[in-house]
Design an enzyme around this catalytic site. Sequence first.
Site, PDB file in Angstrom:
ATOM      1  N   GLU A  20       0.848  -1.200   0.000  1.00  0.00           N
ATOM      2  CA  GLU A  20       0.000   0.000   0.000  1.00  0.00           C
ATOM      3  C   GLU A  20       0.879   1.243   0.000  1.00  0.00           C
ATOM      4  OE1 GLU A  20      -3.167  -0.228   3.008  1.00  0.00           O
ATOM      5  OE2 GLU A  20      -3.005   1.924   3.271  1.00  0.00           O
ATOM      6  N   ASP A  70       0.356   5.368   0.469  1.00  0.00           N
ATOM      7  CA  ASP A  70      -0.716   6.254   0.946  1.00  0.00           C
ATOM      8  C   ASP A  70      -0.425   7.738   0.939  1.00  0.00           C
ATOM      9  OD1 ASP A  70      -2.359   4.156   1.908  1.00  0.00           O
ATOM     10  OD2 ASP A  70      -1.163   4.027   3.733  1.00  0.00           O
ATOM     11  N   GLU A  74      -2.649  10.423   3.156  1.00  0.00           N
ATOM     12  CA  GLU A  74      -3.809  10.575   4.035  1.00  0.00           C
ATOM     13  C   GLU A  74      -3.803  11.992   4.596  1.00  0.00           C
ATOM     14  OE1 GLU A  74      -5.230   6.552   6.011  1.00  0.00           O
ATOM     15  OE2 GLU A  74      -3.206   7.036   6.661  1.00  0.00           O
ATOM     16  N   ASN A  95       2.340   6.935   4.116  1.00  0.00           N
ATOM     17  CA  ASN A  95       2.800   5.658   4.653  1.00  0.00           C
ATOM     18  C   ASN A  95       3.026   4.698   3.510  1.00  0.00           C
ATOM     19  OD1 ASN A  95       3.552   3.724   6.546  1.00  0.00           O
ATOM     20  ND2 ASN A  95       1.532   3.525   7.485  1.00  0.00           N
ATOM     21  N   GLU A 147       5.505   5.755   8.567  1.00  0.00           N
ATOM     22  CA  GLU A 147       4.795   7.022   8.460  1.00  0.00           C
ATOM     23  C   GLU A 147       5.714   8.228   8.398  1.00  0.00           C
ATOM     24  OE1 GLU A 147       4.477   4.862  10.944  1.00  0.00           O
ATOM     25  OE2 GLU A 147       2.411   4.120  10.984  1.00  0.00           O
ATOM     26  N   ARG A 181       9.782   3.959  18.799  1.00  0.00           N
ATOM     27  CA  ARG A 181       9.310   2.795  18.052  1.00  0.00           C
ATOM     28  C   ARG A 181      10.460   1.974  17.494  1.00  0.00           C
ATOM     29  NH1 ARG A 181       5.735   5.169  13.601  1.00  0.00           N
ATOM     30  NH2 ARG A 181       5.001   3.065  13.171  1.00  0.00           N
TER      31      ARG A 181
END
Length: 298
Positions: A102, A104, A106, A121, A131, A278
């Site tokens: 995918e 993206d 957004e 992303n 992201e 993260r």
Amino acid sequence: METASRLLLAVCFTVMLCSGTGTATKFEEQFNVVWSSSNNILTYDDSKEVELSLTKAGGANFQSSDFYLYGAFSVKLKLIRGESAGTVTAFYLTSFGKNHDEIDFEFLGNETGEPYTLHTNLFVNGTGGREQRVKLWFDPTADFHTYTIIWNHYQILWLVDYIPIRFHRNLEHIYPGSYPHTRPMVASACLFDASEWATQDGTKPVKWEHAPFVVKYKNFAFDACAVLPDGSTPCNNNYRANWWEGLYYQMLDQQRRDQLMWVVSKWKIYDYCYDNKRYPKAPKEPLECQYNVPWVWE
Ligand SMILES: *[C@@H]1O[C@H](CO)[C@@H](O)[C@H](O)[C@H]1NC(C)=O
Ligand SMILES: *[C@@H]1O[C@H](CO)[C@@H](O)[C@H](O)[C@H]1NC(C)=O
């Protein structure tokens, strides 16, 4: 307004019925409605415009009937005017199934007067977590602006009004599973309620008293390798002949590198490559990050 054709879900699930009538530019011939509440998708074939709305009953999602393996995908978008907290407007490419890919765009809405955030992303083989977020240097609700994804054998470029805001190189040869290269994708658009996460970390949910929230898409332009019904992609056999695979799209020239530096230094507000919470070894890992910064080139 009189040319608006109101697409009802029932009509659009029977895509065969919709297509085959009228000219080649009709919405129904290029797209399928995935979901929509009542008349939350309005199409205006004359202006090549599609209007999505979000109401308490739900939002809307449509996607290309064709699947593509590489190409250039562009659309003009005019985002929700005024209050848009909790809403997300998206334009993206996606495959289906467990290990999906995918790419993206957004657009995260905001409270009246506060700026939209553009969130990008990339999922490869079912794994996202890549992201990036930027603020825009214009008001995306005042006018149409052009958003483009170029996806070729060498890199993915996300562009806003033809200015690169992000790139991601094809490093499959050294880092397998980091680049979408096998799964054909549809081009898709949607508007939905993302109250739990979209705006100011989910603290600003949709304010339904301001509904309907309306976003306008127009001039979809997909120059891409469509997969034929038998699964073949003849246009990829000689892929270098496609303009989006040309030298100009295999790297970034100095001008676009400067533009990207400007975006990164002035407008970027989040980057997974620098998120030590993260990814404790960031920015060295994820490994791909070292290769996707404009100041490192070959
Ligand atoms: C893709 O994901 C599956 C697990 O879902 C894994 O077995 C496979 O090795 C992955 N492929 C690559 C190229 O990373
Ligand atoms: C919304 O506005 C606030 C305040 O200006 C800002 O911190 C935030 O990044 C904006 N965007 C989102 C999606 O919350």
